[in-house]
Design a protein around this motif. Structure first.
Motif, mmCIF file in Angstrom:
data_model
loop_
_atom_site.group_PDB
_atom_site.id
_atom_site.type_symbol
_atom_site.label_atom_id
_atom_site.label_comp_id
_atom_site.label_asym_id
_atom_site.label_seq_id
_atom_site.Cartn_x
_atom_site.Cartn_y
_atom_site.Cartn_z
ATOM 1 N N MET A 245 0.896 5.457 3.921
ATOM 2 C CA MET A 245 2.223 4.873 4.146
ATOM 3 C C MET A 245 2.431 3.612 3.314
ATOM 4 O O MET A 245 3.471 3.392 2.716
ATOM 5 C CB MET A 245 2.380 4.554 5.633
ATOM 6 N N PHE A 246 1.388 2.752 3.277
ATOM 7 C CA PHE A 246 1.536 1.487 2.561
ATOM 8 C C PHE A 246 0.972 1.551 1.142
ATOM 9 O O PHE A 246 1.356 0.762 0.287
ATOM 10 C CB PHE A 246 0.825 0.369 3.328
ATOM 11 N N VAL A 247 0.038 2.461 0.901
ATOM 12 C CA VAL A 247 -0.579 2.569 -0.414
ATOM 13 C C VAL A 247 -0.269 3.948 -0.974
ATOM 14 O O VAL A 247 -1.158 4.732 -1.287
ATOM 15 C CB VAL A 247 -2.096 2.333 -0.327
ATOM 16 N N ALA A 248 1.001 4.282 -1.078
ATOM 17 C CA ALA A 248 1.415 5.590 -1.592
ATOM 18 C C ALA A 248 1.090 5.675 -3.074
ATOM 19 O O ALA A 248 1.063 4.666 -3.781
ATOM 20 C CB ALA A 248 2.911 5.792 -1.362
ATOM 21 N N PRO A 249 0.811 6.890 -3.574
ATOM 22 C CA PRO A 249 0.509 7.038 -5.012
ATOM 23 C C PRO A 249 1.651 6.495 -5.874
ATOM 24 O O PRO A 249 2.818 6.711 -5.593
ATOM 25 C CB PRO A 249 0.369 8.556 -5.169
ATOM 26 N N ASP A 250 1.268 5.797 -6.925
ATOM 27 C CA ASP A 250 2.259 5.203 -7.823
ATOM 28 C C ASP A 250 1.762 5.344 -9.259
ATOM 29 O O ASP A 250 1.263 4.386 -9.852
ATOM 30 C CB ASP A 250 2.468 3.725 -7.477
ATOM 31 N N TYR B 234 10.555 -0.318 -3.498
ATOM 32 C CA TYR B 234 9.176 0.165 -3.494
ATOM 33 C C TYR B 234 8.948 1.266 -2.468
ATOM 34 O O TYR B 234 8.125 2.160 -2.675
ATOM 35 C CB TYR B 234 8.213 -0.995 -3.232
ATOM 36 N N THR B 235 9.667 1.218 -1.352
ATOM 37 C CA THR B 235 9.437 2.198 -0.282
ATOM 38 C C THR B 235 10.441 3.334 -0.281
ATOM 39 O O THR B 235 10.296 4.268 0.514
ATOM 40 C CB THR B 235 9.478 1.511 1.095
ATOM 41 N N ALA B 236 11.456 3.297 -1.147
ATOM 42 C CA ALA B 236 12.515 4.308 -1.096
ATOM 43 C C ALA B 236 11.966 5.718 -1.253
ATOM 44 O O ALA B 236 12.367 6.635 -0.531
ATOM 45 C CB ALA B 236 13.564 4.029 -2.174
#
Length: 501
Positions: free
Chosen positions: A1-6, A271-273
């Motif tokens: 949830m907080f460290v989603a792949p980027d 960042y969370t969209a």
């Protein structure tokens, strides 16, 4: 949830750039002596252009950005002019809703222009703008678009080095069955319900209900998707209101800490969209509370009213997708899965041609399209795999489909890597293996009467590849995943799922 792949830190860079662009837009408005209302309008305009302009190449993005005033300025004029005549204002707002959703049929540009037009009407209600403020609102929006454009296309041109992937086209249809037409009627009905009930609850803040109903219909295609999005919006709003009580209310609109926290919220929104709509709504809600604090109208009762209006908007959206030209979750799921499977076949065929010596054959674009389609499949299946879904058999089936499609994508990526190796050579067994993959895809995409045994026989008859045959190994894995998809895709959705090895 907080460290989603980027991958490539693209979301991180885009979020930081958004903070810079919006901060510059607000700073320029303040330096030009514009009012607080105009500065906020400019900041929101900059946020919208950075958030919604998603054309597949930089040139098209520039054209869309330049066209935003064409959509936004007439709406600003209309909204401020009708501010004192509620009936005409409400009718105009619903017309803007319909036109904004209908414009999505023209792809990313229509999508961006439709959202910008709607939000220009919305922001005039949010700020209670009147006709006398129209010149400085125009100035603020124009300065904001120039500032955001300077940051996006000159100071930090991320897309120039990393072009954004093209979004997959929407599902086909004609007349009322066309997704954009259907959604235009659904969204208008939902917003009409939200407008009427929202005004009964509050003459001043009813627009939150309309905004909720509108945004729930963005990037959804089925009844289930819309219901889940509404739930996530309400959840994010509730948590954001709780945070607003602890953060925004005690600040009392103090400029410096409020500006710093708004910047944090802007970063959080961008960042969370992609990974979490609920977290995006959390940051939107906190930012709205901070802006109300700047305007000097924030109090706990206003945040409670925000929740009530959001719940009304979500209810309106839920009723609209159930009663107005509904599209079942199963129909949307099936359509996106079919497109993903056809993309698997196309990438396999392109790999075979490349290994056979055709320099023009390139499986990489098909693999990139497959990743986008799988993202759309995940969104379509989200209602079924949601923790609150009571449909246990369908939930298990949907989870297995996602796992197997991810296996397909992994094998396709492996094939692309093999095809890109200049030392890779064509093996006579590759043609037979690719034929078996095509047979397996046809068995999944053909009418249900097509026998499953065709693909099964193709898999059982093949020679098992060795570790020295990477292309054959990837094709074997692809065949296995495709045949395994028969169980979740070809049986009654209500029946228990029999999982086979």
């Amino acid at each position: 949830m907080f460290v989603a792949p980027d991958p490539g830190r693209l979301r991180l860079r885009n979020s930081l750039r958004a903070v810079l662009g919006i901060g510059l837009a607000v700073a320029v408005s303040e330096l030009c002596g514009l009012s607080l209302t105009a500065s906020i309008t400019g900041g929101l305009a900059a946020l919208l252009t950075l958030f919604t302009v998603l054309d597949p190449n930089v040139r098209d993005q520039r054209v869309t950005s330049a066209l935003l005033p064409v959509a936004g300025f007439p709406v600003l004029a209309l909204a401020t002019t009708l501010h004192g005549t509620p009936l005409a204002r409400d009718a105009a707002f619903l017309a803007v809703v319909f036109a904004g959703v209908y414009a999505r049929r023209w792809g990313p540009r229509g999508h961006a222009l439709g959202i910008f037009g709607f939000m220009m009407f919305f922001v005039t209600q949010f700020l209670h703008a009147v006709p006398g403020q129209l010149p400085e609102l125009y100035a603020a929006v124009g300065l904001a678009l120039l500032s955001a454009g300077a940051v996006r296309y000159v100071l930090w041109p991320i897309e120039r080095r990393t072009p954004p992937p093209a979004a997959p086209p929407g599902l086909p249809g004609t007349g009322l069955a066309r997704p954009t037409t259907r959604q235009a009627f659904q969204a208008t009905a939902a917003c009409a319900f939200a407008l009427g009930i929202g005004q009964a609850l509050s003459d001043d803040r009813w627009y939150w209900a309309v905004g909720t109903a509108w945004w729930i219909f963005v990037n959804t295609a089925s009844r289930g998707e819309t219901l889940v999005r509404g739930f996530r919006r309400v959840l994010g709003t509730v948590v954001g209101i709780a945070a607003g009580l602890l953060i925004a209310v005690p600040l009392h609109g103090a400029p410096a800490p409020t500006a710093a926290l708004v910047a944090v919220c802007v970063f959080g929104i961008f960042y969370t969209a992609a990974p979490s709509y609920s977290w995006m709504m959390f940051f939107v809600t906190v930012m709205a509370g901070l802006l109300y604090g700047l305007l000097g109208v924030l109090h706990p009762g206003l945040l409670l009213l925000r929740f009530e209006e959001t719940a009304i908007g979500a209810l309106g959206a839920a009723l609209a997708v159930v009663l107005v030209l509904p599209v079942t979750t199963h129909a949307a799921n099936d359509a996106w899965i079919q497109r993903a499977l056809h993309c698997v076949r196309a990438s396999t065929a392109a790999t075979l041609d490349r290994l056979a010596g055709n320099p023009d054959a390139d499986p990489a674009p098909h693999a990139a399209e497959l990743e986008l389609l799988l993202g759309r499949v995940r969104m379509a299946l989200a209602p079924l795999v949601h923790p609150l879904s009571p449909l246990r058999a369908r939930k298990a089936r949907a989870r297995q489909v996602l796992v197997l499609l991810d296996d397909c994508a992994r094998e396709v990526r492996g094939l692309v890597a093999v095809a890109a190796d200049p030392q890779a050579s064509h093996d006579a067994r590759l043609a037979a293996a690719c034929w078996r993959v095509e047979t397996a895809v046809e068995a999944l995409t053909a009418p249900p009467a097509t026998a499953r045994t065709t693909a099964e026989r193709a898999v059982s008859a093949r020679p098992r590849p060795t570790a020295e045959e990477p292309a054959l190994a990837h094709l074997h894995g692809l065949e296995h995943a495709l045949v395994a998809l028969h169980a979740p895709l070809r049986t009654d959705p209500r029946a228990p799922l029999a999982i086979t090895a």
